[in-house]
Write a protein that holds these residues in place. Structure first.
Motif, short mmCIF file in Angstrom:
data_model
loop_
_atom_site.label_atom_id
_atom_site.label_comp_id
_atom_site.label_asym_id
_atom_site.label_seq_id
_atom_site.Cartn_x
_atom_site.Cartn_y
_atom_site.Cartn_z
N ARG A 3 0.84 -1.22 0.01
CA ARG A 3 -0.11 -0.05 -0.09
C ARG A 3 0.87 1.37 -0.05
NH1 ARG A 3 -3.33 -1.39 5.09
NH2 ARG A 3 -0.95 -2.02 5.78
N ARG A 4 0.11 2.28 -0.21
CA ARG A 4 0.99 3.43 -0.37
C ARG A 4 1.42 4.17 0.88
NH1 ARG A 4 -0.86 9.10 -2.75
NH2 ARG A 4 1.20 10.01 -3.46
N ASP A 34 6.94 17.10 3.88
CA ASP A 34 5.83 18.01 4.00
C ASP A 34 5.03 17.90 5.04
OD1 ASP A 34 4.53 20.41 3.59
OD2 ASP A 34 3.39 19.64 1.99
N GLY A 35 5.14 18.17 6.34
CA GLY A 35 4.20 17.96 7.24
C GLY A 35 4.26 16.66 8.15
N PHE A 36 4.55 15.56 7.67
CA PHE A 36 4.74 14.23 8.24
C PHE A 36 5.58 13.41 7.20
CE2 PHE A 36 1.30 14.37 5.45
CZ PHE A 36 1.08 13.14 4.64
N PHE A 37 6.19 12.43 7.85
CA PHE A 37 7.12 11.31 7.32
C PHE A 37 7.06 10.37 8.06
CE2 PHE A 37 9.88 13.82 9.93
CZ PHE A 37 10.68 12.67 10.57
N ASP A 56 -5.48 16.73 12.23
CA ASP A 56 -6.15 15.69 11.39
C ASP A 56 -5.96 14.38 12.14
OD1 ASP A 56 -7.06 17.61 9.76
OD2 ASP A 56 -5.27 17.53 8.17
N ILE A 57 -4.82 13.84 12.42
CA ILE A 57 -4.39 12.59 12.58
C ILE A 57 -4.75 12.15 14.00
CG2 ILE A 57 -2.60 10.66 12.59
CD1 ILE A 57 -1.61 12.19 10.28
N LEU A 58 -4.18 13.38 15.04
CA LEU A 58 -4.28 12.71 16.40
C LEU A 58 -5.51 13.56 17.23
CD1 LEU A 58 -0.51 13.61 17.20
CD2 LEU A 58 -1.61 11.30 17.00
N GLU A 59 -6.25 14.62 16.59
CA GLU A 59 -7.24 15.20 17.22
C GLU A 59 -8.72 14.48 16.39
OE1 GLU A 59 -7.34 17.37 19.89
OE2 GLU A 59 -5.10 17.83 19.78
N VAL A 84 -5.23 3.73 9.25
CA VAL A 84 -5.72 5.08 9.04
C VAL A 84 -5.47 5.63 7.88
CG1 VAL A 84 -5.21 7.59 9.65
CG2 VAL A 84 -5.66 5.68 11.44
N GLU A 85 -6.19 6.31 7.04
CA GLU A 85 -5.89 7.06 5.59
C GLU A 85 -5.65 8.37 5.87
OE1 GLU A 85 -8.07 3.94 2.83
OE2 GLU A 85 -7.83 5.79 1.91
N TYR A 86 -4.80 8.70 5.39
CA TYR A 86 -4.55 10.30 5.37
C TYR A 86 -3.77 10.94 4.13
CZ TYR A 86 -3.18 14.79 7.25
OH TYR A 86 -3.14 16.35 7.30
N LYS A 87 -4.52 11.78 3.53
CA LYS A 87 -4.12 12.23 1.97
C LYS A 87 -3.65 11.48 1.17
CE LYS A 87 -3.17 16.93 3.81
NZ LYS A 87 -2.34 18.13 3.91
N GLY A 88 -4.30 10.35 1.08
CA GLY A 88 -3.82 9.18 0.23
C GLY A 88 -2.93 8.23 0.59
N TYR A 89 -2.50 8.47 1.94
CA TYR A 89 -1.71 7.42 2.31
C TYR A 89 -2.27 6.67 3.30
CZ TYR A 89 1.87 10.50 0.43
OH TYR A 89 2.77 11.48 -0.46
#
Ligand code: HEM
Length: 465
Positions: free
Chosen positions: A4-5, A39-42, A62-65, A343-348
């Motif tokens: 998966r991406r 950009d913002g997370f890795f 977005d992710i933790l709250e 969890v899905e975030y921004k296509g990842y």
């Protein structure tokens, strides 16, 4: 193989991933280096374990709250499991024990309940101020830690707790907290990087033996400390409050209460004094801020020592407190969360079991949010529009339950320190000013300045009385 991406990030070596790139201390510095590339997370992996590092507040929101239900678990490194046997809620996943212990912590330390500790803050602040009259500035950090140790100890075990060997007991809890801090770091113990080593039997495994000893001796010691509160011999403090709340929080055991007092003590005892130490450093380095905030304190308090009543009349001091917490956050990567389900975030995809670090250090140094971020400038919190509060107390369901208690203690200590004393740079033999470093640190997950030289001068009569 993961098809998966996954979020982008450093690739590292096959199997080991980035394990060898991780320093055993000050992991935030490595994250800071990597943060510039993404950009913002890795994401990276170390010996098979995936880590997501969030470096911007919007991604943390977005992710933790917003996805807090899926991201509120806490990973417990194997070493800490050997030491705690799942009894400390701070290091437990989002489960029933966490809910029980978190509930009592919230009830006893929420914003309203924290007001009950006013006389405690006042007594301990007075004693701190008195002792600073003749202190060697190089020992300042030590005295601030003692201030917080006694304050937190009395908040846990009652204002009348103590006896002749109070210092010894505080020192013992302190040692337990330090040992646990080392066990929490991903790279201090090899077992944390290669959990498969856990199959080695205890008789051959030094770290398992160490863990068992820590737990057995720790339980005995903490039950002993909690005993007066548990048996109704002491009426004040966290332990006694928990006992009074027992009918509301069904099923909470004596051991849970005893270890929760340790969890709170452990989480609270270093954060407050380290913040105060950074505060004094900032006052020495930024004399114009120092004079401005001192003038505010003087104009409100006049000749008598500041109290809580003056809090609303000191907006600049409140901004100085926020700026201290932002400028040098004492927990630069917070405490790790863990993903309970994909969890899905921004296509990842962030897979179940991934550890998440909200990199508070990077969020507090986001130039878009806090321009000129390395400069200590409290005005940013009083501007129109004001800069947002820095996310130094963590995220989502795991947000720090001691934040009101901590901010009360910080407010009163900061106000009294500047009311009572001037702080300025020391000079060397040639009369040249010595500028303390802002980058040399001590600690590990929690960071504080190295002892630094400065001049502390009393501005009031009878401080030692
Ligand atoms: C300047 C002072 C403090 C700072 C900067 C601070 C910061 C933090 C941070 C960043 C976390 C991690 C939150 C997360 O997982 O996202 C945390 C958790 C926690 N803090 Fe604080 N804290 C401070 C003072 C205190 C005090 C005084 C107490 C106790 C009286 C306390 C008790 C706790 C506990 C128990 C947790 C774990 C919560 C959980 O796992 O559910 N903290 N704190």
């Amino acid at each position: 193989r993961e098809t998966r991406r996954l979020p982008p990030g450093p690739k590292g070596l096959p199997i080991l991933g980035s394990a060898l790139d991780l320093p055993s201390k000050f992991i935030f510095r490595k994250f800071d280096e990597w943060a510039n590339l993404y950009d913002g997370f890795f994401m990276f992996s170390a010996a098979g374990q995936k880590f997501l590092v969030i470096t911007r507040t919007d991604a943390a929101g977005d992710i933790l709250e917003k996805m807090s239900l899926q991201t509120a678990d806490r990973p417990t490194p194997p070493m800490a499991v050997y030491m705690l046997r799942h009894i400390v809620f701070t290091l437990e996943p989002y489960n029933d024990r966490w809910r029980r212990c978190r509930r009592v912590s919230h009830e006893v330390f929420n914003i309203r309940a924290s007001e009950n500790y006013r006389s405690l803050y006042e007594e301990e602040t007075k004693s701190l101020i008195k002792d600073l009259a003749h202190i060697d500035p190089l020992l300042l950090g030590k005295r601030l830690t003692q201030f917080s140790g006694t304050l937190t100890y009395r908040a846990m075990y009652g204002s009348d707790a103590g006896g002749d060997n109070t210092d010894e007991k505080i020192h013992k809890v302190w040692e337990m907290v330090e040992a646990l801090g080392d066990a929490m770091s991903p790279a201090t113990f090899i077992i944390n990087l290669i959990p498969a080593l856990g199959i080695i039997p205890e008789s051959l495994s030094k770290w398992k033996q160490y863990g068992t000893k820590y737990f057995t001796e720790g339980t005995r010691f903490l039950m002993d400390m909690a005993e007066p509160g548990l048996r109704g011999k002491s009426q004040s403090g966290f332990v006694a409050s928990c006992v009074r709340m027992r009918d509301k929080v069904e099923g909470i055991s004596d051991e849970e209460i005893a270890w929760t007092s340790f969890a709170l003590y452990g989480a609270g005892v270093e954060t407050t004094p380290y913040t105060l130490h950074w505060f004094i450093l900032a006052m020495v380095l930024y004399p114009e801020v120092f004079r401005k905030v001192q003038a505010e304190i003087d104009s409100v308090s006049g000749g008598s020592a500041p109290t809580f009543e003056s809090r609303d009349q000191m907006p600049y001091l409140r901004a100085v407190m926020k700026e201290t917490l932002r400028w040098r956050p004492v927990l630069p990567v917070g405490l790790p969360h863990m993903v309970a389900e994909d969890v899905e975030y921004k296509g990842y995809v962030v897979p179940k079991g991934t550890y998440i670090f909200g990199s508070i250090w990077n969020m507090c140094r986001d130039a878009q949010v806090y321009p000129d971020y390395d400069t200590f400038r409290p005005e940013r919190f009083l501007a129109e529009p004001a800069a947002p509060d820095p996310p130094v107390f963590g995220f989502g369901r795991r947000v720090c339950p001691g934040r009101d208690f901590a901010q009360n203690a910080l407010f009163l200590a900061m106000a009294n320190l500047l009311w009572a004393y001037d702080f300025r740079k020391a000079t060397d033999d040639m009369g040249k000013e010595i500028t303390p470093s802002t980058t040399e640190l001590d600690g590990n997950l929690l960071v504080h300045p190295l002892p630094f030289k400065c001049v502390i001068t009393s501005r009031r009569e009878n401080l030692e009385a």
